[in-house]
Design a protein around this motif. Structure first.
Motif, short mmCIF file in Angstrom:
data_model
loop_
_atom_site.label_atom_id
_atom_site.label_comp_id
_atom_site.label_asym_id
_atom_site.label_seq_id
_atom_site.Cartn_x
_atom_site.Cartn_y
_atom_site.Cartn_z
N ARG A 23 -18.74 126.12 -75.81
CA ARG A 23 -19.39 126.11 -74.51
C ARG A 23 -18.58 125.29 -73.50
NH1 ARG A 23 -21.76 127.30 -70.27
NH2 ARG A 23 -23.98 126.86 -69.83
N LEU B 129 -18.64 124.85 -69.10
CA LEU B 129 -19.33 125.25 -67.87
C LEU B 129 -18.33 125.81 -66.86
CD1 LEU B 129 -21.37 123.25 -69.24
CD2 LEU B 129 -22.15 122.69 -66.93
N SER B 130 -18.73 126.90 -66.20
CA SER B 130 -17.93 127.48 -65.13
C SER B 130 -18.10 126.64 -63.86
CB SER B 130 -18.36 128.91 -64.85
OG SER B 130 -19.69 128.92 -64.33
N ASP C 276 -19.35 127.64 -61.07
CA ASP C 276 -20.69 127.91 -60.53
C ASP C 276 -21.74 127.10 -61.28
OD1 ASP C 276 -20.39 130.17 -58.49
OD2 ASP C 276 -19.23 130.92 -60.18
N GLU C 277 -21.58 126.99 -62.61
CA GLU C 277 -22.55 126.22 -63.39
C GLU C 277 -22.44 124.73 -63.09
OE1 GLU C 277 -23.32 128.66 -67.49
OE2 GLU C 277 -21.33 127.75 -67.25
N THR D 270 -24.21 124.16 -59.91
CA THR D 270 -25.66 124.18 -60.13
C THR D 270 -26.14 122.86 -60.73
OG1 THR D 270 -25.68 126.58 -60.43
CG2 THR D 270 -27.54 125.35 -61.34
N LEU D 271 -25.42 122.36 -61.71
CA LEU D 271 -25.79 121.10 -62.35
C LEU D 271 -25.78 119.95 -61.35
CD1 LEU D 271 -26.32 119.24 -64.81
CD2 LEU D 271 -23.83 119.19 -65.16
N GLN E 21 -32.33 122.89 -64.84
CA GLN E 21 -31.18 123.49 -64.15
C GLN E 21 -31.03 124.98 -64.43
OE1 GLN E 21 -29.48 123.96 -66.96
NE2 GLN E 21 -29.82 122.17 -68.19
N LEU F 39 -29.61 126.69 -66.74
CA LEU F 39 -28.33 127.15 -67.29
C LEU F 39 -28.46 127.39 -68.79
CD1 LEU F 39 -25.94 124.61 -65.50
CD2 LEU F 39 -26.47 126.97 -64.80
N GLU F 40 -27.51 128.17 -69.32
CA GLU F 40 -27.43 128.32 -70.76
C GLU F 40 -27.26 126.94 -71.39
OE1 GLU F 40 -24.25 130.08 -74.06
OE2 GLU F 40 -24.18 130.79 -71.98
N SER G 208 -15.50 121.28 -70.69
CA SER G 208 -15.47 121.87 -69.34
C SER G 208 -14.32 121.27 -68.53
CB SER G 208 -16.79 121.64 -68.63
OG SER G 208 -17.87 122.19 -69.37
#
Length: 313
Positions: free
Chosen positions: A100, A102-103, A105-106, A109-110, A223, A225-226, A236
């Motif tokens: 995992r 995070l992109s 965009d993620e 968002t976070l 949030q 998110l996955e 990340s």
């Protein structure tokens, strides 16, 4: 006996191992005599841990149980180790390397969710998670940090070898935004020697926040998110460094990883200037995300690659 004689002095963080026994293993197996423990008892214990929402802890617990019973055999308390043949897959928790990351965009968002939910999530928690993402830190390195390690003139974080996984000290260069985060945390620490001092009376014997504090806060953050963990923030950052064109050996040293193979044996250079430049680049991306400038953040990647290509040419 196993813990006191073989683990307490050897492990860097023995309390982490002991917490697995106290919270998970002992409540399920602690009342059984050694010779009465059978394979199905261990399987039931591991299933209870998994059902309790901690599958990775179940894998750790199996490893610990195997070691304890092997010690019992070596000391003559037991004839056989009934846990030896049990595998992670047999109890429903096959070992898989986490992938995992995070992109952009993620990550955006976070950051925004922590800001919106700050009133209950806590500014200290927000700053800590921002530092984990920005610097690629291990959680334990941050929660046990003292102000004596932070040098604002430089600026660097002098992480002593006693608190690194590699057993080697390292100077972590601090981008301007990281310095701002530490300065705010220092004000909020109110004179404590710890960067993240304990908040609850029951935790103050540690001096700093507990090892589960940030995990618990992050788990409750809405949030959307996955699922991801604090460790995934390191992955990340490493992924984004590759996207920025940071050289692999520099990116690995930013994570305080040992360089592999012959390079790690003979190359003792610490890449401090290069690591500072890499973390500065990454901090500028995060600043654009904070400013809701997603297009600017993505464009920065292309700009950095063009600059590096021209320098190589």
């Amino acid at each position: 006996l196993w813990f006191e004689r073989t683990q307490r002095e050897r492990l860097q963080h023995p309390q982490v191992v002991w917490r697995v026994f106290r919270n998970w293993i002992n409540p399920n197996l602690g009342k059984l005599a050694l010779q009465d423990i059978l394979g199905h008892h261990i399987a039931d214990c591991l299933k209870a841990i998994t059902d309790g929402g901690a599958p990775t802890v179940a894998n750790d617990a199996l490893r610990h149980i195997k070691k304890v019973l092997a010690y019992g055999v070596s000391m003559g308390f037991l004839q056989t180790n009934v846990a030896e043949a049990i595998t992670h897959s047999q109890v429903g928790n096959p070992e898989r390397a986490r992938e995992r990351a995070l992109s952009l965009d993620e990550i955006h968002t976070l950051l925004k969710c922590m800001e919106v939910e700050r009133s209950w999530f806590g500014r200290d928690n927000e700053l800590a998670i921002r530092l984990l993402l920005l610097l690629g830190l291990r959680k334990g390195e941050l929660i046990r940090a003292k102000w004596s390690e932070i040098v604002f003139k430089g600026p660097v974080w002098r992480l002593p070898k006693e608190r690194t996984k590699t057993g080697r000290s390292i100077q972590i260069p601090l981008p301007a935004v990281a310095v701002e985060h530490f300065e705010e945390l220092q004000q909020r620490a109110c004179g404590s020697e710890w960067v993240l001092p304990a908040r609850r009376r029951g935790k103050r014997r540690l001096g700093h926040i507990g090892p589960d504090t940030l995990n618990s806060a992050l788990k409750k953050l809405p949030q959307g998110l996955e699922n991801f963990t604090l460790q995934d923030l390191r992955r990340s950052m490493r992924t984004q460094h590759s996207a920025l064109g940071v050289r692999p050996e520099v990116a690995e040293r930013c994570l305080n990883h040992k360089l592999r193979g012959i390079l790690g044996v003979y190359d003792r250079y610490d890449f401090l200037p290069e690591r500072r430049a890499a973390l500065d680049q990454w901090s500028q991306v995060i600043e654009r995300l904070d400013a809701d400038d997603m297009a600017g953040a993505r464009a920065y990647y292309q700009m950095e690659r063009v600059v590096k290509f021209n320098q190589l040419a």
